[in-house]
Design a protein around this motif. Structure first.
Motif, mmCIF file in Angstrom:
data_model
loop_
_atom_site.group_PDB
_atom_site.id
_atom_site.type_symbol
_atom_site.label_atom_id
_atom_site.label_comp_id
_atom_site.label_asym_id
_atom_site.label_seq_id
_atom_site.Cartn_x
_atom_site.Cartn_y
_atom_site.Cartn_z
ATOM 1 N N ARG A 1 52.218 33.875 46.333
ATOM 2 C CA ARG A 1 51.301 33.100 45.481
ATOM 3 C C ARG A 1 51.410 33.482 44.011
ATOM 4 N NH1 ARG A 1 51.157 29.084 48.789
ATOM 5 N NH2 ARG A 1 49.442 29.040 50.305
ATOM 6 N N GLY A 2 52.481 34.163 43.637
ATOM 7 C CA GLY A 2 52.730 34.438 42.230
ATOM 8 C C GLY A 2 52.024 35.645 41.678
ATOM 9 N N ILE A 3 51.438 36.468 42.529
ATOM 10 C CA ILE A 3 50.771 37.689 42.075
ATOM 11 C C ILE A 3 51.781 38.822 42.100
ATOM 12 C CG2 ILE A 3 48.984 39.387 42.654
ATOM 13 C CD1 ILE A 3 47.318 37.026 43.677
ATOM 14 N N ARG A 4 51.835 39.574 41.037
ATOM 15 C CA ARG A 4 52.838 40.623 40.904
ATOM 16 C C ARG A 4 52.237 42.027 40.904
ATOM 17 N NH1 ARG A 4 55.159 37.217 42.546
ATOM 18 N NH2 ARG A 4 56.644 35.790 41.592
ATOM 19 N N ARG A 5 50.903 42.120 40.817
ATOM 20 C CA ARG A 5 50.302 43.442 40.686
ATOM 21 C C ARG A 5 48.946 43.449 41.373
ATOM 22 N NH1 ARG A 5 50.082 43.007 35.956
ATOM 23 N NH2 ARG A 5 52.206 43.636 35.453
ATOM 24 N N PHE A 6 48.648 44.541 42.047
ATOM 25 C CA PHE A 6 47.343 44.752 42.655
ATOM 26 C C PHE A 6 46.604 45.844 41.887
ATOM 27 C CE2 PHE A 6 47.924 43.329 47.367
ATOM 28 C CZ PHE A 6 47.559 42.036 47.014
ATOM 29 N N ALA A 7 45.282 45.712 41.839
ATOM 30 C CA ALA A 7 44.408 46.762 41.318
ATOM 31 C C ALA A 7 43.346 47.034 42.376
ATOM 32 C CB ALA A 7 43.765 46.335 40.002
ATOM 33 N N ALA A 8 42.998 48.297 42.529
ATOM 34 C CA ALA A 8 41.987 48.668 43.510
ATOM 35 C C ALA A 8 41.129 49.778 42.927
ATOM 36 C CB ALA A 8 42.640 49.136 44.804
ATOM 37 N N GLU A 9 39.813 49.670 43.143
ATOM 38 C CA GLU A 9 38.893 50.711 42.730
ATOM 39 C C GLU A 9 38.356 51.395 43.978
ATOM 40 O OE1 GLU A 9 35.985 48.943 40.194
ATOM 41 O OE2 GLU A 9 37.332 48.958 38.455
ATOM 42 N N VAL A 10 38.490 52.718 44.016
ATOM 43 C CA VAL A 10 38.164 53.496 45.203
ATOM 44 C C VAL A 10 37.326 54.702 44.790
ATOM 45 C CG1 VAL A 10 39.093 54.645 47.247
ATOM 46 C CG2 VAL A 10 40.418 52.825 46.142
ATOM 47 N N LEU A 11 36.303 55.011 45.590
ATOM 48 C CA LEU A 11 35.525 56.221 45.335
ATOM 49 C C LEU A 11 36.389 57.451 45.611
ATOM 50 C CD1 LEU A 11 32.085 55.260 46.927
ATOM 51 C CD2 LEU A 11 32.640 55.456 44.494
ATOM 52 N N PRO A 12 36.236 58.503 44.806
ATOM 53 C CA PRO A 12 37.083 59.696 45.001
ATOM 54 C C PRO A 12 36.975 60.293 46.393
ATOM 55 C CG PRO A 12 35.919 59.802 42.909
ATOM 56 C CD PRO A 12 35.341 58.628 43.646
ATOM 57 N N ALA A 13 35.823 60.153 47.042
ATOM 58 C CA ALA A 13 35.654 60.727 48.382
ATOM 59 C C ALA A 13 36.385 59.935 49.456
ATOM 60 C CB ALA A 13 34.165 60.806 48.737
#
Length: 949
Positions: free
Chosen positions: A145-157
């Motif tokens: 679908r033309g997406i080249r990059r993912f971003a994810a936010e995760v808690l340190p734990a």
């Protein structure tokens, strides 16, 4: 940037995203897009997730989903918002979702190429590799679908999820802000991400096979109430083999009062069994299989062996039943051997499983055996049993699988299992079809580097029940590619056993030099001739005469093995008659004793099937006699020794380590051609192993214009979906890769021919390029060495008088190239095998003999060198009969450049360079054609999936 295809697909369910995957523990799950019909499943799934996992997902206490949440998580456009679920038994066990990140001020029709991604895995299924599998699939969807990059936010734990992202192998950035770990990573596959993916694939598929071959409990479904029948036979075989786990007999027709069958606990349904059942052998009538599979799935059975027939081998309706069976089994996370299977065997003392129809169990040993055909499986087991000569050890079977219709578990799965199975040293496979040649060659190359893989492959069309991907490559080409991958490719099951026994019993030869010795001059000469025919380098046979004693054999073999000019020894022996002649047991002990003193060199025996030498050589060895001393007779004072243990393996070569003195097993063959063929295969395999230990490289060339070639290809493909491009475009494209084609101006009239010749310079060649005359100098369609205009016009007139009008002949003029050897270079992308590079000499003789060599693309420098030397007519390139050797380094460079072109640009689906005249200095490409098309799908670069055949 959004494409028309994206807009067309918006809101349409993308069925091609559905896939079955094998998880880390060997179970299966189905991955599919989440739809509006999944609201109930989503709510149920969320209720089973722990509060801690919910907190990690939403960064706050979130006990339940609101109606707005359920709507948002089940309504997707399948372009900017996509959700996937992993399911087992139809219920969600994990979900993943991405939302495209819009650029500030950007219109909706021009979305960004980055998306936020988030996972949630049910606690009971964490640690099974579900998130890793979902990441592979959601990344493939995003790229589509033309997406080249993912971003994810995760808690340190949330260390588990951070590890999933970090271990994926993608290029990434990591930052920490406001108490949250932010991960950003590109989705373009890298060498590391592919390596990670394939390592996970190997571990998961190997574990899924191990669950089938090493169960702790087995239920046989379809056990008859009276002796006879398939189910009753399998049950008896499992019991008689001494299966170490729990065994159950199941039949819905058992009366309530029946509690056991032949001492085995009996039940009317799998559901009634109190304890767990790891493996179910299904031998019920076809119409009852679906219900039986459901019962197994509901009870938590891990795997199935379906003996029942009546599936794809019976026609189109049966094939659809087969596909439904596989889908049904995988719904519950089960893998399946069959249907129409012969069964599975594991001889390990910890398992002792014979869940098959084999009339007699094989001896334990270190050979892994796979056969798609039950009849061939019986034949292979029987031959190994006979050739084992009563020995339990290296020449017995570790595990055996007969896959029948191979609807699910295939040869690829077994290779994954045997690759690191410590109980298997040699793999023998009978393949009637190869479902995924590209994957098979990849797995075979890795396995062959660790242990021998011997394959006999059917040459005809796939049998009923084996739905395989079509290949356009000839059978001989597929065989050549298998050999390139290190497969020991043989033609018959006799050769399969002959070669397998040699590789199991003896070390790999260091080279092709063979010493022949024995007590039969004629048998020695026959062996010598066969060695020459197989490309080995035999010394003249040493005739010990018919009066040779055991001591004579011992001394001759010892001297031969100590000779540095000897890599292997073939002993020829005929039964001796007369007083003082050695008996079979005495001779066998003498040969084993001598062989034990030189553990690095293989020894084979060619015998006449009149005595018992073969059995004596394979029998358990006693204490080795003192070198040169007569062996004691077998009597009450010298009882047979105990069976030797399985031979240990050398950690570097993978070949058997040297057995202790007196215990070395020497393979015996009833015919010289069989022994020598097995030895020749061992020599070739050893050579491949040495070369594989020093892998080549794909060289870089500074003059390659990859970007310019891509732009040219894109422009040409706008004309159509598939086309053979014109000569000017062909020269331009090849030129960007440093491949220069000699100009060949069209000559529709004699005057045009003369003008072209003046611009090129004499001498010239006049060629007819009509399809039936192209490159056919033998038919008179080519006139060479035309020194001036008069000769050119005369040749033009002769061609038109012989073959027709210029419009039909399509004549061209070309400057003469330096004299040399005419060759042809081809590359093609096959839908099943992938990109293949081929080389041979040009001309009708080579075409008639099929004298072409092949390598998978990308080709390394070492492979290019071997490709040039692989054809039978290669001596013509190296100064045969006093001719001048040609510039083979220039030829190898050409092969490497063609390989790079096709590998860099999968839109180049076919290239033909013919003829390529290789001179003593340099080469000339005189003709070239290139075909372009949209690149075929590369399933080996996509996420892990299980096919449904």
């Amino acid at each position: 940037m959004q494409t028309p295809a994206d807009r067309h697909d918006r809101h349409e369910y993308p069925a091609h995203w559905e896939a079955d995957v094998v998880l880390r523990d060997g179970g299966t799950a189905r991955i599919r897009p989440i739809t509006v019909d999944d609201a109930g499943r989503l709510v149920s799934f969320y209720e089973q997730v722990s509060d801690e996992s919910k907190y990690y997902r939403f960064f706050a206490p979130y006990p339940r989903l609101s109606a707005k949440d359920v709507h948002r998580f089940t309504h997707h456009d399948f372009v900017d918002r996509v959700g996937l679920a992993a399911t087992v038994g139809g219920e969600f066990i994990a979900t993943v979702r991405y939302d495209r990140i819009g650029t500030a001020g950007a219109p909706a029709t021009a979305p960004a190429d980055e998306a936020e991604v988030a996972f949630l895995v049910q606690d009971a299924h964490q640690g099974r590799g579900v998130a890793s599998a979902l990441l592979e699939h959601i990344a493939a969807v995003a790229r589509e679908r033309g997406i080249r990059r993912f971003a994810a936010e995760v808690l340190p734990a949330n260390t588990k999820m951070i590890k999933v992202f970090m271990d994926a192998g993608y290029t990434q950035k990591r930052s920490f802000e406001d108490g949250v770990v932010r991960l950003e990573f590109d989705l373009e596959p890298t060498a590391r991400s592919l390596a990670v993916q394939r390592a996970r694939e190997q571990r998961a598929e190997a574990r899924s096979v191990r669950r089938l071959l090493a169960p702790r409990s087995v239920a046989v479904l379809g056990v008859g109430r009276t002796p006879g029948g398939v189910g009753r036979g399998v049950l008896g075989n499992i019991r008689d083999a001494g299966f170490t786990g729990s065994l159950y007999a199941v039949n819905t027709a058992f009366p309530e009062e029946l509690t056991e069958v032949e001492g085995v606990p009996a039940y009317r349904s799998v559901r009634d069994i109190e304890g767990p059942v790891d493996l179910a052998v299904v031998a019920v009538p076809t119409e009852q299989v679906t219900e039986a599979v459901t019962d197994c799935g509901e009870h938590g059975v891990q795997g199935l062996v379906v003996i029942t027939a009546g599936y794809a081998e019976s026609g189109p309706e049966g094939h659809e039943r087969q596909r439904a069976l596989v889908r049904h089994a995988r719904t519950y996370g089960m893998r399946l051997v069959g249907p129409n299977a012969f069964g599975v065997i594991n001889t390990s003392p910890e398992v002792r499983l014979n869940a098959s129809l084999a009339p007699e169990p094989p001896r334990p040993g270190r050979i892994g055996l796979f056969a798609q055909s039950g009849a061939i499986g019986i034949a292979l087991l029987s031959r190994l049993h006979r050739r084992g000569g009563g020995v339990t050890g290296v020449t017995g079977v570790s595990t055996f699988v007969s896959s029948g219709n191979r609807a699910d578990v295939s040869g690829n799965d077994l290779i994954q299992y045997w690759y690191d199975d410590p109980d298997t040293d040699v793999v023998l496979m009978y393949l009637e079809s190869i479902g995924n040649p590209r994957k098979f060659t990849r797995l075979a190359r890795r396995t062959a580097a660790a242990k021998p893989l011997v394959v006999v492959q059917g040459a005809g069309s796939a049998p009923q029940g084996h739905a395989v991907r079509a290949t356009r490559l000839p059978h001989a080409t597929v065989s050549a590619l298998l050999r390139q991958a290190g497969v020991v490719r043989v033609d018959t099951i006799t050769e399969l056993v002959d070669t397998g026994l040699l590789l199991a019993r003896q070390p790999l030869p260091a080279g092709p030099r063979v010493t022949i010795l024995g007590n039969s001059e004629s048998l020695g000469l026959l062996t010598y001739d066969r060695c020459l025919a197989e490309g080995l380098r035999p010394a003249r046979p040493l005739d010990l005469t018919t009066g040779a004693t055991a001591e004579d054999f011992h001394g001759a073999l010892s001297r031969a093995l100590a000779d540095d000019t000897c890599d292997a020894v073939v002993v020829t022996a005929i039964p001796a008659i007369g007083e003082g002649s050695p008996g079979d047991a005495e001779l066998a002990r003498a040969l084993r004793s001598a062989a034990a003193a030189a553990p690095a060199k293989p020894v084979l025996v060619v015998h006449v099937e009149l005595g018992g030498l073969a059995e004596a050589l394979s029998a358990a060895a006693g204490t080795a006699p003192r070198a040169g001393a007569p062996a004691p007779a077998d009597d009450a004072r010298n009882p047979p020794a105990q069976e030797p243990p399985a031979a240990p393996r050398d950690q570097q070569s993978g070949a058997p380590e040297a057995p202790r003195e007196g215990s070395r097993l020497i393979p015996a063959y009833p015919a010289a051609e069989r022994a020598v063929r097995a030895l020749a295969e061992a020599v070739r395999y050893a050579q491949w192993r040495r070369e594989a230990a020093r892998p080549g490289r794909v060289p870089e060339y500074e003059d390659i214009d990859e970007k310019g070639a891509a732009e040219l290809i894109d422009g040409l493909l706008t004309r159509g979906q598939g086309l053979t491009i014109g000569s000017e475009e062909t020269c331009a494209l090849l030129g960007r890769y440093g491949i220069h084609v000699r100009r060949a101006p069209a000559a529709p009239t004699p005057d045009d021919a003369a003008e072209a010749a003046r611009s090129l310079g004499y001498p010239v060649a006049l060629k007819a390029t009509a399809p039936h005359l192209r490159h056919r100098a033998d038919l008179g369609g080519v006139r060479l060495d035309l020194a001036d205009e008069e000769q050119l016009r005369r040749a033009y007139t002769e061609l038109t008088e012989l073959f027709g009008k210029p419009a039909e002949l399509r004549p061209v003029v070309q400057a003469m190239a330096p004299r040399g050897v005419d060759t042809v270079v081809r590359a093609v992308i096959d839908p099943a095998a992938g990109a293949v590079l081929s080389f041979g000499l040009a001309g009708a003789a080579s075409q008639l003999l099929g004298d072409m060599a092949h390598r998978l693309i990308p080709v390394t420098d070492r492979e290019a060198t071997s490709l040039v030397r692989a054809i039978r007519t290669a001596p013509l390139l190296f100064g045969w009969r006093g001719s001048a050797p040609v510039d083979t380094p220039a030829l190898e460079e050409l092969l490497l450049r063609v390989s790079r072109l096709v590998d860099d640009h999968p839109e180049v689906v076919a290239v033909t360079l013919e003829p390529v005249v290789v001179a003593p200095h340099g080469l000339s490409v005189l003709g070239a054609t290139v075909r372009l098309a949209p690149p075929p799908a590369r399933d080996d670069l996509g996420p892990r999936t299980l096919p449904v055949y």
